[in-house]
Write a protein that holds these residues in place. Structure first.
Motif, PDB file in Angstrom:
ATOM      1  N   GLU A  32       0.862  -1.177   0.000  1.00 13.40           N
ATOM      2  CA  GLU A  32       0.000   0.000   0.000  1.00 13.40           C
ATOM      3  C   GLU A  32       0.895   1.223   0.000  1.00 13.40           C
ATOM      4  OE1 GLU A  32      -2.915   0.032   3.114  1.00 13.40           O
ATOM      5  OE2 GLU A  32      -3.301  -2.118   2.904  1.00 13.40           O
ATOM      6  N   SER A  33       0.547   2.219  -0.810  1.00 12.28           N
ATOM      7  CA  SER A  33       1.317   3.456  -0.890  1.00 12.28           C
ATOM      8  C   SER A  33       0.374   4.642  -0.682  1.00 12.28           C
ATOM      9  CB  SER A  33       2.003   3.545  -2.259  1.00 12.28           C
ATOM     10  OG  SER A  33       2.679   4.782  -2.397  1.00 12.28           O
ATOM     11  N   PRO A  34       0.292   5.160   0.547  1.00 12.68           N
ATOM     12  CA  PRO A  34      -0.573   6.323   0.782  1.00 12.68           C
ATOM     13  C   PRO A  34       0.094   7.599   0.255  1.00 12.68           C
ATOM     14  CG  PRO A  34       0.471   5.617   2.824  1.00 12.68           C
ATOM     15  CD  PRO A  34       0.916   4.662   1.763  1.00 12.68           C
ATOM     16  N   TRP A  35      -0.718   8.501  -0.282  1.00 14.86           N
ATOM     17  CA  TRP A  35      -0.168   9.761  -0.796  1.00 14.86           C
ATOM     18  C   TRP A  35      -1.236  10.838  -0.731  1.00 14.86           C
ATOM     19  CZ3 TRP A  35       4.778  10.561  -1.462  1.00 14.86           C
ATOM     20  CH2 TRP A  35       5.167  11.767  -2.005  1.00 14.86           C
ATOM     21  N   HIS A  36      -0.820  12.053  -0.441  1.00 13.71           N
ATOM     22  CA  HIS A  36      -1.743  13.179  -0.424  1.00 13.71           C
ATOM     23  C   HIS A  36      -1.440  14.084  -1.617  1.00 13.71           C
ATOM     24  CE1 HIS A  36      -4.614  16.016   1.178  1.00 13.71           C
ATOM     25  NE2 HIS A  36      -3.761  16.964   0.858  1.00 13.71           N
ATOM     26  N   TYR A  37      -2.383  14.151  -2.555  1.00  9.20           N
ATOM     27  CA  TYR A  37      -2.295  15.046  -3.710  1.00  9.20           C
ATOM     28  C   TYR A  37      -3.113  16.285  -3.387  1.00  9.20           C
ATOM     29  CZ  TYR A  37      -0.449  11.162  -6.497  1.00  9.20           C
ATOM     30  OH  TYR A  37       0.327  10.143  -6.991  1.00  9.20           O
ATOM     31  N   ASP A  38      -2.983  17.329  -4.199  1.00  9.90           N
ATOM     32  CA  ASP A  38      -3.770  18.549  -4.003  1.00  9.90           C
ATOM     33  C   ASP A  38      -5.269  18.257  -4.000  1.00  9.90           C
ATOM     34  OD1 ASP A  38      -1.486  20.077  -3.817  1.00  9.90           O
ATOM     35  OD2 ASP A  38      -1.535  20.728  -5.912  1.00  9.90           O
ATOM     36  N   GLY A  39      -5.693  17.275  -4.789  1.00  5.03           N
ATOM     37  CA  GLY A  39      -7.109  16.940  -4.887  1.00  5.03           C
ATOM     38  C   GLY A  39      -7.617  16.013  -3.790  1.00  5.03           C
TER      39      GLY A  39
END
Length: 143
Positions: free
Chosen positions: A83-90
């Motif tokens: 699992e690769s969590p990521w926070h994008y602008d959206g």
């Protein structure tokens, strides 16, 4: 190569986090990546192909559907390897990298403009979308 197998339960789909699948498709020691076309979200970035999980889908079913829609290939999705969590602008996502095998069909591009088979150690030389980078590192043995 040994892999980390993640325990994923559909109950995790609740809340604001969006879960997105990514296919790890291997052929002759290389891994399939695709580049997002101009006009698409994340245009110009390379990724492991896949898509958003709908409420009534398992991650594997989602991935098989998305690969048929976007690449015209029939596949069998297996285990979640990370699992690769990521926070994008959206908003925030968790990318689920899933071992996948092509079982039929002919590769065609609809939301991508390029496809590449890359050796695991070459993956990070491509302009990968940020959530895909940890997957590339795992596949290259650099995690």
């Amino acid at each position: 190569m040994p892999f980390l197998f993640c325990d994923f339960r559909l109950g995790n789909l609740e809340g604001n986090m969006k879960y997105v699948t990514a296919a790890v498709i291997r052929e002759k020691g290389r891994i399939l990546i695709t580049r997002r076309s101009p006009g698409q979200t994340m245009a110009g970035f390379w990724e492991f192909p896949g898509g958003k999980i709908e409420a009534d889908e398992t991650p594997q079913r989602c991935l098989e559907r998305e690969l048929k829609e976007e690449l015209g290939i029939d596949t069998e999705a297996g285990a979640v390897i990370m699992e690769s969590p990521w926070h994008y602008d959206g908003g925030a996502i968790t990318l689920l990298a899933i071992e996948t095998e092509i079982t039929g069909g002919e590769l065609r591009l609809t939301v991508h403009d390029r496809v590449q088979w890359a050796a695991p150690e070459e993956l990070e030389t491509f302009r990968l979308s940020p959530a895909d980078i940890p997957v590339a590192r795992l596949l290259a043995g650099r995690r």
